[in-house]
Design an enzyme around this catalytic site. Sequence first.
Site, PDB file in Angstrom:
ATOM      1  N   LYS A  82     -22.491 -48.679 -18.090  1.00  0.00           N
ATOM      2  CA  LYS A  82     -23.076 -48.033 -16.904  1.00  0.00           C
ATOM      3  C   LYS A  82     -24.486 -48.379 -16.423  1.00  0.00           C
ATOM      4  O   LYS A  82     -25.241 -48.697 -17.376  1.00  0.00           O
ATOM      5  CB  LYS A  82     -22.877 -46.563 -16.998  1.00  0.00           C
ATOM      6  CG  LYS A  82     -22.883 -45.468 -15.855  1.00  0.00           C
ATOM      7  CD  LYS A  82     -21.387 -45.247 -15.269  1.00  0.00           C
ATOM      8  CE  LYS A  82     -21.250 -44.592 -14.000  1.00  0.00           C
ATOM      9  NZ  LYS A  82     -19.970 -44.194 -13.822  1.00  0.00           N
ATOM     10  N   GLY A 182     -17.794 -29.631  -4.094  1.00  0.00           N
ATOM     11  CA  GLY A 182     -18.187 -30.778  -3.557  1.00  0.00           C
ATOM     12  C   GLY A 182     -16.951 -31.480  -3.069  1.00  0.00           C
ATOM     13  O   GLY A 182     -16.116 -31.919  -3.797  1.00  0.00           O
TER      14      GLY A 182
END
Length: 348
Positions: A82, A182
């Site tokens: 990542k 969200g």
Amino acid sequence: MARDILDLMAAWDGLGVVCRHDRPTGTWIFICLHNDKLGAPTGGSRMKVYPDIADGLEDGMRLAEGMTYKWAGIGVAGGGGKAVLALEKPLEGEERNGLLQRYGELIESLGGRFRTGEDLGTTTEDMNLVAKSTRHVQGFRNGVKINPSPFTAQGVFSGIKAALGVAFGDDSPADRTILVQGVGNVGATLARLLKEAGARILVNDLDAQRAAELAAELGGTPVSNDDLFTTECDVYAPCAIGATLNETTIAQLACKIVGGSANNQLAEAADGERLHERGILYAPDYIINAGGAYSFALLEDGVTEDAEILARMDTIGVTVTEILSEAVRDNETPVAVARRRVERVLEA
Ligand code: NAD
């Protein structure tokens, strides 16, 4: 700050971190390479202003580890990696584009040791720009970068149905109350899929107007931040930020299932136990949110039609069913079952 970074690096069990300070923008770039047993470390690029640079590195390390589990958990030949672009301040226009271009050059210089795509704070357009200076951006179809969010949402949808099946013996979302926290790219698509399947939708977003608009569209109800964790529902679907599940919020939760797209939903490992003790079935984040990553792998395997990629997202539901059923049968946490599954794959 430097001390924190050294401590973090010393304590990490990953392969290493490629670190660059981008002088024109003051951005720290951390490419965290966790594991390459199944393939080159591959994971999204997160762009964010962190309170402290060390927080950015720590985020990247945790997310890279999550990618190791994600690829192994869905049986795809990818490694854990990542990248975090820890900004000094939000960037726009030429400054932002310049950073992305230099970031692409950095990835290219690694010669395929890291492959990437979008993540929080980066868009599909951003990845198009990064791809101008590196061949190692995932998710292109006929030269056009695709947005993974619809596939992630479809995978979460399939995972929620699987969890309903294990918890209630009936996987239909019809007449179930589902709270989506969200409602951006993934959350809004998920809410629409659930509504189509007959669910009652509750919506929360930091952006109250966005929540109100989607609630109006779906005949649902907006939920305020204050009521988020105490509102009764069948499923709480965190699709915003990580670490929403902690000692305090788990004690408040009034749901039967947690399953959503956010990465690193548990603030600490003990939260898996806490959910279990409260009788809440938790679909491990790195399994249920793997749809976007999986769609990129499918594209590389020559599966290019949207309809077929979406259909393949049922695999995520199958995996969630296996994990949750085993957890219920053996009175274990789904986190422990998923972890064992991943370790078996990595060892093999
Ligand atoms: P997004 O930026 O499009 O949407 C996030 C939404 O959450 C926004 O509407 C934002 O206003 C809201 N939000 C932010 N903080 C909040 C808070 N504290 N409380 C309530 N709402 C808040 O992001 P996305 O692409 O939809 O991704 C959502 C989550 O899923 C992220 O955690 C991301 O890492 C994860 N994820 C996304 C994908 C993907 O394919 N996009 C894949 C795997 C995981």
